[in-house]
Design an enzyme around this catalytic site. Structure first.
Site, PDB file in Angstrom:
ATOM      1  N   GLY A 174       0.819  -1.212   0.000  1.00 23.65           N
ATOM      2  CA  GLY A 174       0.000   0.000   0.000  1.00 23.65           C
ATOM      3  C   GLY A 174       0.850   1.258   0.000  1.00 23.65           C
ATOM      4  N   GLU A 222      11.136   2.834   5.641  1.00 21.66           N
ATOM      5  CA  GLU A 222      10.822   1.422   5.915  1.00 21.66           C
ATOM      6  C   GLU A 222      11.914   0.871   6.824  1.00 21.66           C
ATOM      7  OE1 GLU A 222       8.428  -1.125   5.296  1.00 21.66           O
ATOM      8  OE2 GLU A 222       9.899  -2.170   6.548  1.00 21.66           O
ATOM      9  N   CYS A 239       3.519  -8.684   2.122  1.00 25.92           N
ATOM     10  CA  CYS A 239       3.125  -9.445   0.932  1.00 25.92           C
ATOM     11  C   CYS A 239       4.340 -10.008   0.200  1.00 25.92           C
ATOM     12  CB  CYS A 239       2.302  -8.555   0.002  1.00 25.92           C
ATOM     13  SG  CYS A 239       1.997  -9.329  -1.581  1.00 25.92           S
ATOM     14  N   CYS A 269       2.237 -13.208   1.022  1.00 27.80           N
ATOM     15  CA  CYS A 269       1.634 -13.771  -0.201  1.00 27.80           C
ATOM     16  C   CYS A 269       2.645 -14.398  -1.158  1.00 27.80           C
ATOM     17  CB  CYS A 269       0.884 -12.688  -0.969  1.00 27.80           C
ATOM     18  SG  CYS A 269       0.015 -11.516   0.060  1.00 27.80           S
ATOM     19  N   LYS A 287       4.756 -17.364   0.291  1.00 25.52           N
ATOM     20  CA  LYS A 287       3.737 -18.403   0.568  1.00 25.52           C
ATOM     21  C   LYS A 287       3.293 -19.093  -0.711  1.00 25.52           C
ATOM     22  CE  LYS A 287      -0.260 -17.713   0.019  1.00 25.52           C
ATOM     23  NZ  LYS A 287      -1.195 -16.976   0.849  1.00 25.52           N
ATOM     24  N   ALA A 330      10.463   5.026  11.333  1.00 26.63           N
ATOM     25  CA  ALA A 330      10.019   6.411  11.452  1.00 26.63           C
ATOM     26  C   ALA A 330       8.785   6.435  12.332  1.00 26.63           C
ATOM     27  CB  ALA A 330       9.700   6.980  10.078  1.00 26.63           C
ATOM     28  N   TYR A 336      -6.777 -18.263   7.606  1.00 26.66           N
ATOM     29  CA  TYR A 336      -6.064 -18.357   6.335  1.00 26.66           C
ATOM     30  C   TYR A 336      -4.683 -19.004   6.492  1.00 26.66           C
ATOM     31  CZ  TYR A 336      -8.821 -14.631   3.902  1.00 26.66           C
ATOM     32  OH  TYR A 336      -9.779 -13.873   3.305  1.00 26.66           O
ATOM     33  N   GLU A 393      -3.493 -22.664   5.145  1.00 28.35           N
ATOM     34  CA  GLU A 393      -2.572 -22.686   4.011  1.00 28.35           C
ATOM     35  C   GLU A 393      -1.281 -23.428   4.372  1.00 28.35           C
ATOM     36  OE1 GLU A 393      -4.006 -18.641   1.689  1.00 28.35           O
ATOM     37  OE2 GLU A 393      -2.189 -18.537   2.858  1.00 28.35           O
ATOM     38  N   ARG A 438     -13.613 -19.441  10.121  1.00 29.36           N
ATOM     39  CA  ARG A 438     -14.789 -18.705  10.610  1.00 29.36           C
ATOM     40  C   ARG A 438     -15.072 -17.504   9.708  1.00 29.36           C
ATOM     41  NH1 ARG A 438     -15.319 -14.644  14.382  1.00 29.36           N
ATOM     42  NH2 ARG A 438     -13.127 -14.763  15.007  1.00 29.36           N
ATOM     43  N   GLY A 480      -3.831 -15.043  14.013  1.00 30.33           N
ATOM     44  CA  GLY A 480      -4.254 -13.688  13.694  1.00 30.33           C
ATOM     45  C   GLY A 480      -3.103 -12.703  13.660  1.00 30.33           C
ATOM     46  N   THR A 524      -3.685  -7.601   0.257  1.00 31.30           N
ATOM     47  CA  THR A 524      -2.809  -6.734  -0.521  1.00 31.30           C
ATOM     48  C   THR A 524      -3.548  -5.871  -1.553  1.00 31.30           C
ATOM     49  OG1 THR A 524      -0.983  -8.248  -0.227  1.00 31.30           O
ATOM     50  CG2 THR A 524      -0.825  -6.765  -2.105  1.00 31.30           C
ATOM     51  N   HIS A 530     -16.295 -26.356 -22.204  1.00 28.49           N
ATOM     52  CA  HIS A 530     -16.243 -27.785 -21.906  1.00 28.49           C
ATOM     53  C   HIS A 530     -14.963 -28.409 -22.464  1.00 28.49           C
ATOM     54  CE1 HIS A 530     -17.920 -31.661 -20.948  1.00 28.49           C
ATOM     55  NE2 HIS A 530     -17.579 -32.097 -22.137  1.00 28.49           N
ATOM     56  N   GLU A 536     -17.308 -24.902 -15.679  1.00 28.60           N
ATOM     57  CA  GLU A 536     -18.562 -24.935 -16.444  1.00 28.60           C
ATOM     58  C   GLU A 536     -19.756 -25.251 -15.533  1.00 28.60           C
ATOM     59  OE1 GLU A 536     -19.232 -28.212 -19.297  1.00 28.60           O
ATOM     60  OE2 GLU A 536     -17.368 -29.071 -18.549  1.00 28.60           O
TER      61      GLU A 536
END
Ligand code: NDP
Length: 451
Positions: free
Chosen positions: A15, A34, A42, A47, A50, A114, A177, A181, A204, A261, A310, A434, A439
């Site tokens: 983001g 950063e 991510c 992501c 993973k 920062a 999740y 996974e 859930r 979590g 993400t 098909h 389908e």
């Protein structure tokens, strides 16, 4: 008043980087700090690694399926150190891409933590304070570990990519999740996986029938899934971690993974001191334009704990730039966000679960479950599930839930139709492709129930 920057972004994840790049490309003077690796959760510890682990783990099934298709495949063994080295090289490459994108769009980057020092001030790690007309907090989240006794003996998803060796067995705590996974991933990589979840059914919040189907497949896959079970005690042992669970089992596992979590990264950021409201779960409270109570401070992504995905963070970043720097107030549309849980097979969904839809209005449910051609030929018993939840009044498809190989790819496309307001009759008049699994989405004729 003159500011050092028009915009200062705290956090170099999906983001923050997107907002910084897009604003800078418009000629806005942007700084970004950063404290860890550029790319955020991510790219560095979520992501991307993973999904690469999902690909790696799926070969276990592919080799045995190949034999059923007539291939003479010799013994195959997974070498974690080989994969991990290649994974690290790929993450280095991607981090480089992110850095170049920022540099190329003229963003000044700081590899440091920062914090917010005031409505227009940011304090960098070395104590320097820079001023900014706007501050964007995009600091993401981090794994939350329960307050259990000896919880420090467990690892989190952040650590899994760095393990020197894969354990022979693992206990995964959680039913969301990440837990589901990694249960499939690690099982595919040859680890004996036990997963415990405190509630009656995993995942859930998702459609009940789909949750049941995923749980069944996870078990069929070979994961020892125990629901209604939680941790009681943990102790370090020479060969791993001894764990006692509420179902009375005591066992030593090579590792214990907490997938319980995530918590927004707001601690020690100086936000409350600057007047920003922090919610009950530690999230930055924002309005529909991602603006906090302090007009010059906005926040996007997981730190706001809205929809922690993400692509949502990226959209929030774009909407922020549109609103603040292009004079076009743009709220973020959080409705009908499709998502996929990368279990094996995958679980894709968009819109309302059957349970939520029937609380809202009278519905029809269309659902089918079948053995897909490719897997059936290979002798696998697993079944695919496809489900549509339809409004009886408007005929609109309110929810679509798919448990199938490649369900993530399928749900992305179904989501376009559903976002456009497609009715069940629109699905019906769409000719099938098909032979495919998808389908079935356009050939379900009779509702399995009304609710
Ligand atoms: P989730 O919120 O999905 O799941 C957390 C799980 O841990 C739940 O099953 C929860 O149980 C359980 N739990 C929470 N606290 C405790 C506790 N104290 N003791 C025992 N169990 C506990 O979180 P994840 O960490 O799996 O993922 C975080 C978020 O990241 C996701 O919600 C999602 O937004 C995003 N994500 C998305 C992915 C994707 O798009 N494929 C992949 C990975 C993450 P209960 O249900 O009872 O609360």
């Amino acid at each position: 008043m003159d500011f050092d920057y028009d915009l200062f972004v705290i956090g170099g994840g999906s983001g923050g980087v997107r907002a910084a790049r897009v604003a800078a490309a418009d000629g806005v003077k942007v700084g970004l700090a950063e404290e860890d690796r550029m790319g955020g959760t991510c790219v560095i510890r979520g992501c991307v690694p993973k999904k690469l682990m999902v690909f790696a783990s799926e070969f276990a099934g592919a080799f045995s399926d190949a034999r059923a298709y007539g291939w003479d495949v010799g013994a195959a063994r997974f070498e974690w150190p080989v994969f991990r080295e290649r994974l690290n090289a790929e993450l280095d490459r991607l981090e480089g891409v992110y850095r170049n994108l920022l540099k190329g769009s003229g963003v000044t980057t700081y590899d440091t933590r920062a914090t917010v020092a005031g409505p227009h001030e940011v304090r960098l790690g070395n104590g320097t304070v820079v001023s900014a007309r706007h501050i964007l907090v995009a600091t993401g989240g981090r794994p939350a570990v329960p307050d259990a006794q000896a919880a420090e003996l467990g690892i989190t998803s952040n650590d899994i990519f760095h393990l020197p060796d894969l354990p022979t067995s693992i206990l995964i705590v959680g039913g969301g999740y990440i837990a589901c996974e990694f249960a499939c991933i690690l099982h595919g990589m040859g680890v004996e996986v036990h997963q415990i979840y405190r509630g009656a059914q995993i995942l859930r919040g998702f459609d009940g029938e789909a949750r049941g189907h995923v749980a069944e497949l996870i078990r069929e896959h070979g994961v020892h899934l125990h629901v209604g079970t939680n941790l009681l005690a943990m102790e370090k042992r020479p060969d791993g971690v001894w764990v006692k669970t509420t179902d009375g089992r005591e066992q030593v596992y090579g590792q214990v993974l907490f997938a319980t979590g995530r918590t927004p990264n707001t601690e020690g950021l100086g936000l409350e001191e600057a007047g920003v409201e922090i919610g009950r779960r530690g999230e930055v409270v924002v309005n529909e334009f991602s603006q906090t109570r302090v007009p010059s401070i906005h926040a996007i992504g997981d730190v706001t704990n809205r929809i922690n995905l993400t692509p949502v963070a990226i959209r929030e970043g774009m909407a922020f730039v549109e609103t603040v720097f292009r004079g076009n107030p743009t709220p973020v549309d959080h409705d009908l966000v499709a998502n996929a849980v990368f279990t094996q097979p995958e679980f894709g969904s968009v819109g309302l679960s059957e349970e939520d839809a029937r609380d809202q209005e009278p519905i029809e449910v269309y659902c089918t479950s079948f053995r897909a051609m490719k897997q059936a030929f290979a002798g696998r018993s697993e079944r695919v599930m496809m489900k549509l939840v339809v409004s009886r009044a408007t005929r609109r498809v309110l929810g679509c839930h798919i448990v199938a190989p490649q369900a993530g790819e399928m749900i992305q496309l179904a989501a376009i139709a559903i976002k456009m307001g497609a009715t069940k009759e629109d699905f019906d008049r769409t000719c099938a492709v098909h032979p495919t699994m998808a389908e079935e989405l356009v050939t379900m004729k009779t509702p399995v129930r009304h609710a």
